[in-house]
Design an enzyme around this catalytic site. Structure first.
Site, PDB file in Angstrom:
ATOM      1  N   TYR A  69      86.884 -39.978  16.650  1.00 29.99           N
ATOM      2  CA  TYR A  69      86.634 -41.364  17.052  1.00 29.99           C
ATOM      3  C   TYR A  69      87.792 -42.276  16.651  1.00 29.99           C
ATOM      4  O   TYR A  69      88.107 -43.234  17.356  1.00 29.99           O
ATOM      5  CB  TYR A  69      85.289 -41.866  16.505  1.00 29.99           C
ATOM      6  N   ARG A  72      90.246 -42.026  19.400  1.00 30.89           N
ATOM      7  CA  ARG A  72      89.824 -42.795  20.586  1.00 30.89           C
ATOM      8  C   ARG A  72      89.988 -44.297  20.341  1.00 30.89           C
ATOM      9  O   ARG A  72      90.370 -45.047  21.225  1.00 30.89           O
ATOM     10  CB  ARG A  72      88.361 -42.481  20.926  1.00 30.89           C
ATOM     11  N   GLN A 103      78.175 -49.549  29.805  1.00 30.41           N
ATOM     12  CA  GLN A 103      77.978 -48.259  29.121  1.00 30.41           C
ATOM     13  C   GLN A 103      79.224 -47.896  28.335  1.00 30.41           C
ATOM     14  O   GLN A 103      79.259 -46.890  27.645  1.00 30.41           O
ATOM     15  CB  GLN A 103      77.714 -47.158  30.150  1.00 30.41           C
ATOM     16  N   ASP A 106      84.331 -49.196  24.603  1.00 32.53           N
ATOM     17  CA  ASP A 106      85.699 -49.594  24.251  1.00 32.53           C
ATOM     18  C   ASP A 106      85.864 -51.077  23.906  1.00 32.53           C
ATOM     19  O   ASP A 106      86.944 -51.502  23.481  1.00 32.53           O
ATOM     20  CB  ASP A 106      86.676 -49.211  25.378  1.00 32.53           C
ATOM     21  N   HIS A 121      75.617 -48.429  25.038  1.00 38.16           N
ATOM     22  CA  HIS A 121      75.987 -47.226  24.285  1.00 38.16           C
ATOM     23  C   HIS A 121      76.735 -47.560  22.994  1.00 38.16           C
ATOM     24  O   HIS A 121      77.408 -46.707  22.427  1.00 38.16           O
ATOM     25  CB  HIS A 121      76.823 -46.284  25.162  1.00 38.16           C
ATOM     26  N   CYS A 129      76.217 -47.655   8.700  1.00 39.31           N
ATOM     27  CA  CYS A 129      75.809 -46.751   7.627  1.00 39.31           C
ATOM     28  C   CYS A 129      74.922 -45.670   8.231  1.00 39.31           C
ATOM     29  O   CYS A 129      73.971 -45.978   8.955  1.00 39.31           O
ATOM     30  CB  CYS A 129      75.052 -47.554   6.568  1.00 39.31           C
ATOM     31  N   SER A 191      79.187 -43.587  37.571  1.00 39.80           N
ATOM     32  CA  SER A 191      78.700 -42.548  38.489  1.00 39.80           C
ATOM     33  C   SER A 191      77.179 -42.573  38.581  1.00 39.80           C
ATOM     34  O   SER A 191      76.597 -41.902  39.429  1.00 39.80           O
ATOM     35  CB  SER A 191      79.174 -41.174  38.020  1.00 39.80           C
TER      36      SER A 191
HETATM   37  N1  APR Z   1      87.509 -48.479  39.783  1.00 39.40           N
HETATM   38  C1  APR Z   1      86.184 -48.315  40.049  1.00 39.40           C
HETATM   39  N2  APR Z   1      85.534 -47.154  39.833  1.00 39.40           N
HETATM   40  C2  APR Z   1      86.264 -46.124  39.347  1.00 39.40           C
HETATM   41  C3  APR Z   1      87.647 -46.225  39.048  1.00 39.40           C
HETATM   42  C4  APR Z   1      88.263 -47.474  39.302  1.00 39.40           C
HETATM   43  N3  APR Z   1      89.568 -47.671  39.062  1.00 39.40           N
HETATM   44  N4  APR Z   1      88.072 -45.025  38.560  1.00 39.40           N
HETATM   45  C5  APR Z   1      86.994 -44.229  38.536  1.00 39.40           C
HETATM   46  N5  APR Z   1      85.897 -44.880  39.022  1.00 39.40           N
HETATM   47  C6  APR Z   1      84.511 -44.437  39.135  1.00 39.40           C
HETATM   48  C7  APR Z   1      84.293 -43.009  39.537  1.00 39.40           C
HETATM   49  O1  APR Z   1      84.304 -42.902  40.952  1.00 39.40           O
HETATM   50  C8  APR Z   1      82.902 -42.759  38.935  1.00 39.40           C
HETATM   51  O2  APR Z   1      81.891 -43.201  39.825  1.00 39.40           O
HETATM   52  O3  APR Z   1      83.955 -44.565  37.836  1.00 39.40           O
HETATM   53  C9  APR Z   1      82.878 -43.653  37.689  1.00 39.40           C
HETATM   54  C10 APR Z   1      83.031 -42.939  36.369  1.00 39.40           C
HETATM   55  O4  APR Z   1      81.896 -42.124  36.163  1.00 39.40           O
HETATM   56  P1  APR Z   1      81.620 -41.412  34.747  1.00 39.40           P
HETATM   57  O5  APR Z   1      82.892 -40.766  34.256  1.00 39.40           O
HETATM   58  O6  APR Z   1      80.404 -40.579  34.910  1.00 39.40           O
HETATM   59  O7  APR Z   1      81.389 -42.640  33.756  1.00 39.40           O
HETATM   60  P2  APR Z   1      80.063 -43.428  33.419  1.00 39.40           P
HETATM   61  O8  APR Z   1      79.218 -43.602  34.629  1.00 39.40           O
HETATM   62  O9  APR Z   1      80.488 -44.636  32.663  1.00 39.40           O
HETATM   63  O10 APR Z   1      79.345 -42.427  32.421  1.00 39.40           O
HETATM   64  C11 APR Z   1      78.169 -42.853  31.774  1.00 39.40           C
HETATM   65  O11 APR Z   1      78.178 -40.887  30.375  1.00 39.40           O
HETATM   66  O12 APR Z   1      79.869 -39.657  29.367  1.00 39.40           O
HETATM   67  C12 APR Z   1      78.737 -40.440  29.134  1.00 39.40           C
HETATM   68  O13 APR Z   1      78.128 -41.950  27.411  1.00 39.40           O
HETATM   69  C13 APR Z   1      79.148 -41.675  28.361  1.00 39.40           C
HETATM   70  O14 APR Z   1      78.886 -44.019  28.858  1.00 39.40           O
HETATM   71  C14 APR Z   1      79.175 -42.759  29.429  1.00 39.40           C
HETATM   72  C15 APR Z   1      78.080 -42.299  30.383  1.00 39.40           C
END
Ligand code: APR
Length: 249
Positions: A69, A72, A103, A106, A121, A129, A191
């Site tokens: 972490y 990151r 979600q 950062d 999240h 703690c 997603s």
């Molecule tokens: N602009 C808009 N959308 C984008 C871009 C961009 N520049 N780049 C990527 N994407 C989209 C992808 O098409 C996808 O739909 O962002 C999405 C990323 O999906 P994930 O990686 O699944 O991220 P997220 O939905 O935030 O995941 C949810 O899952 O990994 C766990 O806890 C973690 O908070 C996270 C949660």
């Protein structure tokens, strides 16, 4: 080619009384923040997320998880909010009420200038703690890795939601209320695969809100009060803002 902006979406944004926005990793992609899985490179390539982001992993390998972490956190601190984050800050000045749910851990929405962000999240910019949950925004790594809680000595951990853990209850309640009360819901850069955040757009849509989904997974489509827009948020959101309120450009 630039994605055309549906006029119905511009009208919905201009007339909305309450806009609720859910963001995910895609919103930070243009800031160069690797998604969880993309970050597992180099030193960390032989781990899976389930090995690093669970309470059990922290119990077994507290120093390793702390260092993961910390790495990151360094990536995030070196990054800057992008035009997508900044457009959402500006949007809050134009709509009567805006709820921003993320979600992402950062903290970039807050750094960009958005206030009162609902962090479903948690955030890696804070620790807590591991015994009683007291949170801290500053800690001393000289005291050990992970550092001990200044109050009780239990190891400090990142204030994020790990696999198998419940979401912070207050944040989830506020997010559901914002989804149920809004007249326009924007789902940006997520997603929509991880519950319970994934059900928020549906909750809003089923109660009659206009729903726009903006990411790189969908194809452009308009159907009734549903808009799917294939676009990068850092490119699309400033254009959407300028098309709705030309003086914002
Ligand atoms: N602009 C808009 N959308 C984008 C871009 C961009 N520049 N780049 C990527 N994407 C989209 C992808 O098409 C996808 O739909 O962002 C999405 C990323 O999906 P994930 O990686 O699944 O991220 P997220 O939905 O935030 O995941 C949810 O899952 O990994 C766990 O806890 C973690 O908070 C996270 C949660």
């Amino acid at each position: 080619m630039e994605t055309p902006i549906p006029t119905g979406l511009i009208t919905a944004l201009r007339t909305a009384r309450h806009v609720t926005i859910l963001t995910g990793a895609g919103v930070s992609a243009e800031s160069g923040i690797p998604t969880f899985r993309d970050a597992l490179q180099g030193l960390w390539a032989h781990f899976s997320p389930e090995e690093l982001a669970t309470p059990e992993a922290f119990q077994r390998h507290p120093r390793l998880i702390w260092e993961w972490y910390a790495a990151r956190r360094n990536d995030v601190q070196a990054a800057l909010p992008n035009p997508g984050h900044l457009a959402l800050v500006a949007l809050a000045r134009y709509v009567p009420r805006l709820s921003l749910i993320t979600q992402n851990v950062d903290g970039l929405h807050t750094r960009a200038g958005s206030s009162d962000v609902i962090e479903l999240h948690g955030t890696i910019m804070r620790v807590r703690c591991s015994a009683d949950g007291t949170t801290y925004t500053q800690w001393d790594e000289q005291a050990g890795l992970p550092p001990p809680c200044p109050d009780c000595g239990a190891p400090l951990r990142p204030d994020v939601v790990w696999f198998g853990e419940l979401l912070p209850e207050g944040a989830l309640i506020r997010a559901r209320e914002a989804a149920m009360q809004c007249d326009l819901f924007l789902s940006i850069g997520t997603s929509g695969q991880v519950e319970p955040a994934a059900s928020l757009p549906r909750l809003a849509y089923n109660r009659g809100a206009v729903l726009a989904v903006i990411n790189l997974d969908v194809d452009d489509r308009v159907q009734g009060h549903y808009y799917a827009i294939h676009a990068r948020s850092g490119e699309f959101l400033p254009r959407l803002l300028a098309a709705t309120w030309p003086e914002a450009a």
